[in-house]
Design a protein around this motif. Structure first.
Motif, mmCIF file in Angstrom:
data_model
loop_
_atom_site.group_PDB
_atom_site.id
_atom_site.type_symbol
_atom_site.label_atom_id
_atom_site.label_comp_id
_atom_site.label_asym_id
_atom_site.label_seq_id
_atom_site.Cartn_x
_atom_site.Cartn_y
_atom_site.Cartn_z
ATOM 1 N N THR A 165 1.033 -1.097 0.008
ATOM 2 C CA THR A 165 -0.163 0.112 0.040
ATOM 3 C C THR A 165 0.953 1.223 0.042
ATOM 4 N N TRP A 218 -1.581 6.324 -8.574
ATOM 5 C CA TRP A 218 -1.746 5.501 -7.395
ATOM 6 C C TRP A 218 -2.015 6.268 -6.152
ATOM 7 N N ALA A 222 -5.850 7.133 -3.923
ATOM 8 C CA ALA A 222 -5.862 7.211 -2.347
ATOM 9 C C ALA A 222 -6.877 8.267 -1.958
ATOM 10 N N SER A 291 5.841 3.547 -1.495
ATOM 11 C CA SER A 291 5.096 2.193 -1.175
ATOM 12 C C SER A 291 6.064 1.569 -0.130
ATOM 13 N N THR A 319 -6.888 3.851 1.084
ATOM 14 C CA THR A 319 -5.838 3.496 0.427
ATOM 15 C C THR A 319 -5.869 2.427 -0.513
ATOM 16 N N THR A 321 -4.740 -0.808 -2.734
ATOM 17 C CA THR A 321 -3.600 -1.796 -2.738
ATOM 18 C C THR A 321 -2.682 -1.529 -3.695
ATOM 19 N N ALA A 388 1.423 -1.102 6.843
ATOM 20 C CA ALA A 388 0.668 -1.544 5.543
ATOM 21 C C ALA A 388 -0.394 -2.627 5.891
ATOM 22 N N GLN A 391 -3.184 -0.751 7.772
ATOM 23 C CA GLN A 391 -4.001 0.253 6.859
ATOM 24 C C GLN A 391 -4.857 -0.571 5.806
ATOM 25 N N LEU A 392 -4.556 -1.896 5.763
ATOM 26 C CA LEU A 392 -5.633 -2.650 4.947
ATOM 27 C C LEU A 392 -7.127 -2.557 5.283
ATOM 28 N N GLY A 395 -8.377 -0.382 3.061
ATOM 29 C CA GLY A 395 -7.867 -0.461 1.912
ATOM 30 C C GLY A 395 -9.137 -0.757 0.733
#
Length: 442
Positions: A165, A218, A222, A291, A319, A321, A388, A391-392, A395
């Protein structure tokens, strides 16, 4: 170096696009298997006189590429019936072009990495094999939040491998010196106020920026998600960024650049990423978006207390993925496909994804890996690597539509036009929508 024949094929593939590769440039050569589409086990391979040899094309160079080569070597040592020949083919975009050309020329690899937003395009062009008959439920081992870019039209076409992410990277020493929360900004307003306090000037010259990010699709995705928006309509037929959520990221970045508190790194695609990361390491900027896949290398090279944090929230955190999945090529023979699945399954098992994650900074891809003692000990030692994964919970899958690879290039060009003052935010969004609509109607 490509032969003349291959060069011509590449030009053909790039000219007609994904959907036309097989029809417009196809040629016979390598044996083509029949995709049954059934849910039964694939047919056993025909008798062979030795190990099945398969080609694996990957798209990560440097230290991470060396790690992949080492993984393949270990696979070959433990699987006497299969020989995997790995080959680095350049970054995602270069690898994509080579895969398309190879399919048209019928000398394709059997397994390759595909950037997740391109899975739909490859599957729609019938370049990929449906993995459902091979997986037989094995796909349940993967982290659900990483599987949303694995399916197209309800068929499984990919399994997660090097997944990521975007993160906010922060120079904690710099933040502490400025009297700021060393955990970093939590909101867009705080991102602005932190950047104001971190930026420095000598006369009219800016000597340090508070924040920098490549103006990349990307990161834009987000920020659109954080405003409650989406890039595409639910059916994938319309671009949906010509609205408040779509304009807000550009308005934020433009305002920060004009104020002299954000650097828009020069260069296109990954060149701009390299500039942002080097500026961060050289302490010319205090915070960047990049990243989680860069975490290991940045950590190794930073001469300051470096931290990772969630991307700051607007209306909410959010965010996409990212990274790449492993896919199997539809043109391979049945024996090659069977060997390819064995390899794909092994490369993404917990025993491999844990050390791969620790070595690379990418997220582990199985739920078992997240709960493993080794991963927990690693996260306890350096919590930055768990950001990360945490943070999913906010996501989103990357937008999926057959034309999205071309569409994201269109959007990105319009973002850059606005950031360079060549178009207003309204003009850029209108132009992106008009051009994007034509692509989506193809």
């Amino acid at each position: 170096m490509f032969s003349m024949k291959k060069t011509g094929t590449i030009l053909c593939a790039l000219t007609i696009g994904l959907s036309g590769v097989l029809a417009g440039c196809g040629s016979s050569g390598k044996e083509q298997s029949t995709s049954t589409g059934s849910t039964s086990q694939p047919a056993a391979s025909t008798a062979t006189s030795g190990p099945v040899q398969i080609d694996f094309w990957y798209a990560l160079g440097g230290v991470r590429g060396k790690t992949i080569e080492d993984m393949v070597k270990k696979f070959n040592e433990t699987h006497k019936d299969i020989i995997v020949k790995p080959a680095y083919q350049g970054a995602y975009q270069e690898n994509h072009s080579k895969v398309l050309a190879s399919v048209a020329a019928s000398n394709n690899p059997d397994v390759t990495m595909v950037e997740i937003a391109s899975i739909a395009a490859f599957a729609d062009a019938k370049v990929l094999e449906d993995l459902t008959p091979y997986s037989q439920g094995d796909e349940k081992k993967y982290i659900p939040g990483l599987m949303k870019n694995s399916y197209w039209n309800d068929k499984l076409y990919a399994v997660p491998f090097n997944r990521s992410t975007p993160l906010l990277y922060i120079n904690r020493d710099m933040l502490k010196e400025a009297g700021l929360d060393s955990n970093g900004p939590k909101t867009w307003d705080e991102l602005v106020s932190f950047s104001q306090k971190l930026s420095k000037k000598e006369g009219d010259k800016i000597t340090r920026y508070g924040f920098s990010t490549p103006v990349d699709i990307w990161f834009y995705e987000a920020l659109v998600f954080q405003g409650g928006g989406n890039i595409l309509s639910e059916n994938g037929k319309e671009l949906t960024i010509n609205n408040e959520a779509g304009k807000a990221p550009l308005e934020l970045w433009s305002k920060m650049v004009k104020e002299g508190i954000m650097k828009n790194p020069p260069g296109e695609n990954y060149n701009a990423w390299d500039v942002a990361e080097q500026d961060f390491l050289n302490q010319k900027v205090g915070m960047i978006f990049t990243s989680t896949g860069s975490l290991t290398e940045l950590k190794k090279n930073a001469k300051f207390d470096m931290g990772a944090a969630f991307l700051p929230a607007n209306k909410t955190f959010g965010t996409p993925t990212g990274g790449a999945n492993l896919v199997m090529l539809a043109k391979s023979t049945d024996a090659e496909k069977k060997a390819a699945w064995e390899f794909m399954k092994w490369m993404t098992d917990t025993e491999q994804t844990v050390p791969w994650s620790i070595a690379s900074g990418y997220m582990p891809v199985t739920t078992e890996a997240i709960d493993s003692a080794e991963m927990k000990a690693f996260y306890e030692k350096d919590p930055n690597f768990k950001v990360a994964v945490e943070q999913l919970q906010y996501g989103y899958p990357r937008p999926m539509a057959p034309g999205y690879k071309e569409l994201q290039d269109v959007i990105q060009k319009e973002l850059q036009r606005a950031m360079l003052g060549q178009a207003t935010v309204d003009e850029a969004m209108q132009a992106a929508t008009e051009k994007g609509s034509k692509l989506l109607k193809k």
